[in-house]
Write an enzyme that holds these catalytic residues in place. Structure first.
Site, PDB file in Angstrom:
ATOM      1  N   LYS A 188       0.842  -1.200   0.000  1.00  0.00           N
ATOM      2  CA  LYS A 188       0.000   0.000   0.000  1.00  0.00           C
ATOM      3  C   LYS A 188       0.879   1.253   0.000  1.00  0.00           C
ATOM      4  CE  LYS A 188      -2.017   2.441   3.343  1.00  0.00           C
ATOM      5  NZ  LYS A 188      -1.922   3.790   2.773  1.00  0.00           N
ATOM      6  N   GLU A 262      10.831   1.027   9.691  1.00  0.00           N
ATOM      7  CA  GLU A 262      11.787   2.098   9.399  1.00  0.00           C
ATOM      8  C   GLU A 262      11.046   3.391   9.673  1.00  0.00           C
ATOM      9  OE1 GLU A 262      13.452   5.084   7.693  1.00  0.00           O
ATOM     10  OE2 GLU A 262      13.181   4.023   5.788  1.00  0.00           O
ATOM     11  N   CYS A 296      13.670  10.796   5.844  1.00  0.00           N
ATOM     12  CA  CYS A 296      13.790  10.438   7.265  1.00  0.00           C
ATOM     13  C   CYS A 296      15.231  10.555   7.734  1.00  0.00           C
ATOM     14  CB  CYS A 296      13.254   9.042   7.552  1.00  0.00           C
ATOM     15  SG  CYS A 296      12.868   8.084   6.139  1.00  0.00           S
ATOM     16  N   GLU A 394      11.011  15.533  15.073  1.00  0.00           N
ATOM     17  CA  GLU A 394      11.173  15.441  13.616  1.00  0.00           C
ATOM     18  C   GLU A 394      10.213  16.420  12.929  1.00  0.00           C
ATOM     19  OE1 GLU A 394       9.867  11.857  11.578  1.00  0.00           O
ATOM     20  OE2 GLU A 394      11.687  11.878  10.384  1.00  0.00           O
TER      21      GLU A 394
HETATM   22  P1  ADP Z   1       3.840   9.933   7.470  1.00  0.00           P
HETATM   23  O1  ADP Z   1       3.821  10.812   8.680  1.00  0.00           O
HETATM   24  O2  ADP Z   1       5.166   9.695   6.856  1.00  0.00           O
HETATM   25  O3  ADP Z   1       2.724  10.183   6.513  1.00  0.00           O
HETATM   26  P2  ADP Z   1       2.376   7.694   8.485  1.00  0.00           P
HETATM   27  O4  ADP Z   1       2.957   6.750   9.455  1.00  0.00           O
HETATM   28  O5  ADP Z   1       1.202   8.509   8.862  1.00  0.00           O
HETATM   29  O6  ADP Z   1       3.619   8.522   8.041  1.00  0.00           O
HETATM   30  O7  ADP Z   1       1.999   6.945   7.129  1.00  0.00           O
HETATM   31  C1  ADP Z   1       2.833   5.984   6.531  1.00  0.00           C
HETATM   32  C2  ADP Z   1       1.971   4.905   5.930  1.00  0.00           C
HETATM   33  O8  ADP Z   1       1.275   4.239   6.982  1.00  0.00           O
HETATM   34  C3  ADP Z   1       0.899   5.418   4.986  1.00  0.00           C
HETATM   35  O9  ADP Z   1       0.813   4.514   3.892  1.00  0.00           O
HETATM   36  C4  ADP Z   1      -0.356   5.393   5.841  1.00  0.00           C
HETATM   37  O10 ADP Z   1      -1.542   5.269   5.105  1.00  0.00           O
HETATM   38  C5  ADP Z   1      -0.113   4.160   6.696  1.00  0.00           C
HETATM   39  N1  ADP Z   1      -0.835   4.129   7.975  1.00  0.00           N
HETATM   40  C6  ADP Z   1      -1.335   5.153   8.696  1.00  0.00           C
HETATM   41  N2  ADP Z   1      -1.923   4.707   9.828  1.00  0.00           N
HETATM   42  C7  ADP Z   1      -1.802   3.353   9.841  1.00  0.00           C
HETATM   43  C8  ADP Z   1      -2.173   2.303  10.750  1.00  0.00           C
HETATM   44  N3  ADP Z   1      -2.803   2.552  11.882  1.00  0.00           N
HETATM   45  N4  ADP Z   1      -1.860   1.038  10.421  1.00  0.00           N
HETATM   46  C9  ADP Z   1      -1.181   0.762   9.290  1.00  0.00           C
HETATM   47  N5  ADP Z   1      -0.810   1.691   8.394  1.00  0.00           N
HETATM   48  C10 ADP Z   1      -1.100   2.975   8.653  1.00  0.00           C
END
Ligand code: ADP
Length: 483
Positions: A188, A262, A296, A394
């Site tokens: 995804k 990561e 990152c 960050e």
């Molecule tokens: P960023 O701050 O870099 O956007 P996130 O951690 O919010 O990082 O998002 C990184 C990925 O994790 C995206 O693909 C997002 O849709 C997905 N994501 C967000 N929340 C969840 C969750 N609870 N479980 C699994 N994946 C998630």
């Protein structure tokens, strides 16, 4: 008088975009086909440089996730796990070749959807993504040499969730080693940058990969959570925020799902008095400003030894006067668009925090921002201290804090005194100093007299709240096998 008085104004040099084919609507790539989402929902994906809608993208719900995982599991059991390494390698090589062939189109779409400067996507993201597929294709039939005297076995279905800062490259980092080791995949991409992953789905279809070996589905955090919680998923590989990383860790506690995370970073970039100052200044700019600081491992905390602090800061300011912020598709652009409105708001809130913490702020007057879209001026916070929030947290934007130091012991202490440990940089003429420092830094990668250099053969990953597990290199095979 600013340095820009001495530089040429560049005429716009936009990269053509008419060759980049973006469909109006994208469905989910499941079992080798694009299929309509059972959720019946779509969301808009935009160009952050002008806020125009680029396409409608399917939003996968639990049923869609189940269809994708089931396809991956069936492909794994019926076909992929029985295939020889040499046969798997042929498919992975094929993907690498087609990424190379379509690199121009992929670079343009990466910049359109993610906002990064075309120079970055064209010269770094796309070629490095192809290189990862080439590299791991090479390992597929040599796993017994990667793990001598052991018999590595694949795990099954890998659920892979990636962020928006390197959309195609992160997909390559995740998919290539998983396929090489005999696993199947449900990937995804982030909700704000799905388009190059969907292009990769088209490439995978064109490469005739057996249906279900790679499934690419789109959606938000709920979709990611459904992937994590699916009982037939054997392995989770996540790159993203530390907060979501912790949620995932909790969600799989008590299961036998394997996990690599990561997560965030707050890298120290350390300049000693004996460093080649001009190169260091260029390395600092590359480390934090190019890519809008959406990295990152961005060198977001600068430590300068006292004797050269004034020189480094004044050279840095002069260099910032020449940086071009603007149209990501312009080949002269150094700094493209911030990836989303939310991210820009977050960066702006940190700019306020830094000012309220009493720090001296510098943004170049010579640097103009486009009127539309999400843009941020490269920013320095001078005279920062360990206790400042802008130093500890960050920001994920083009914001650099500057601290000074006197001794190597002091800088190691300060650089390590942070919850993160993904990467660091050191600039010095003395090899002994480099080795002394690199062995004491709690960071997964330490660059010496350079910054932000990547290669598929070298492992990448973090310490502490930056996560665990390694991606890239021989180490990158390990999370996808059991013995
Ligand atoms: P960023 O701050 O870099 O956007 P996130 O951690 O919010 O990082 O998002 C990184 C990925 O994790 C995206 O693909 C997002 O849709 C997905 N994501 C967000 N929340 C969840 C969750 N609870 N479980 C699994 N994946 C998630």
């Amino acid at each position: 008088m600013t340095a820009s008085n001495f530089t040429w104004e560049y005429a716009p040099a936009p990269e053509a975009k008419d060759h980049a084919k973006i469909k109006k609507q994208y469905d989910l790539f499941i079992n080798g086909q694009f299929v309509k989402p059972q959720s019946k929902k779509y969301f808009e994906t935009i160009n952050p440089a002008n806020e125009e809608v680029l396409a409608q993208v399917a939003e996968a719900n639990e049923k869609d996730v189940n269809a994708a995982v089931t396809a991956a599991k069936t492909a794994y059991d019926k076909y992929w796990k029985k295939l020889s390494g040499a046969e798997r390698a042929k498919y992975i090589f094929r993907i690498a070749r087609v990424i190379q062939e379509r690199s121009r189109e992929l670079a343009v779409i990466e910049s359109l959807n993610g906002g990064k400067a075309i120079r970055e996507s064209r010269d770094f993201d796309i070629p490095t993504a192809a290189n990862h597929f080439f590299y791991y294709a090479g390992w597929a039939d040599k796993l017994e040499y990667a793990f001598p005297n052991r018999t590595p076995q694949s795990l099954g279905v890998a659920a892979q969730i990636i962020p928006w800062n390197f959309p195609l490259l992160m997909a390559a980092w995740k998919i290539a080693p998983a396929l090489a080791t005999g696993n199947t995949v449900v990937l995804k991409p982030a909700e704000s940058t799905p388009l190059t992953a969907l292009k990769l789905a088209e490439i995978i279809q064109d490469c005739d990969l057996p249906p279900g070996v790679v499934n690419i589905i789109t959606g938000f955090g709920n979709t990611g959570a459904a992937m994590v919680n699916h009982p037939q998923v054997n392995k989770i590989a996540f790159t993203g925020s530390t907060d979501v990383g912790k949620i995932i860790q909790k969600a799989i506690a008590g299961t036998d799902k394997k996990l690599t995370l990561e997560l965030g970073g707050k890298a120290a970039n350390i300049v000693f008095e004996d460093a080649p100052i001009n190169q260091a200044v260029e390395g600092i700019v590359n480390g934090i400003f190019f890519n809008q600081g959406h990295v990152c491992c961005a060198g977001s905390r600068l430590f300068v030894q006292e004797g050269v602090a004034d020189e480094v800061i004044s050279k840095l300011k002069a260099r910032m006067d020449t940086l071009i912020v603007g149209d990501p598709l312009d080949k002269n652009t150094d700094i493209g668009a911030i990836n989303s409105k939310e991210q820009l708001e977050k960066i702006k809130s940190y700019l306020k925090i830094g000012v309220n913490e009493g720090l001296e702020i510098f943004q170049s007057d010579a640097c103009a921002l486009p009127k539309k879209g999400f843009f941020c001026k490269p920013t320095l916070f001078i005279g920062a201290a360990q206790s400042n929030r802008v130093v500890q947290e960050e920001i994920f934007g083009p914001v650099l804090t500057i601290q000074t130091f006197r001794t190597i012991e002091e800088v190691i202490e300060k650089a390590n005194n942070i919850p993160y440990g993904l990467s660091a940089g050191v600039w010095t003429d003395k090899g002994s100093k480099i080795f002394n420092l690199t062995s004491k830094m709690r960071a997964g990668v330490v660059w010496a007299n350079t910054y932000n250099k990547f290669d598929p053969t070298s492992p990448f990953g973090g310490y502490k709240e930056s996560g665990f597990g390694r991606e890239g290199g021989l180490h990158g095979l390990m999370p996808y096998v059991k013995f």
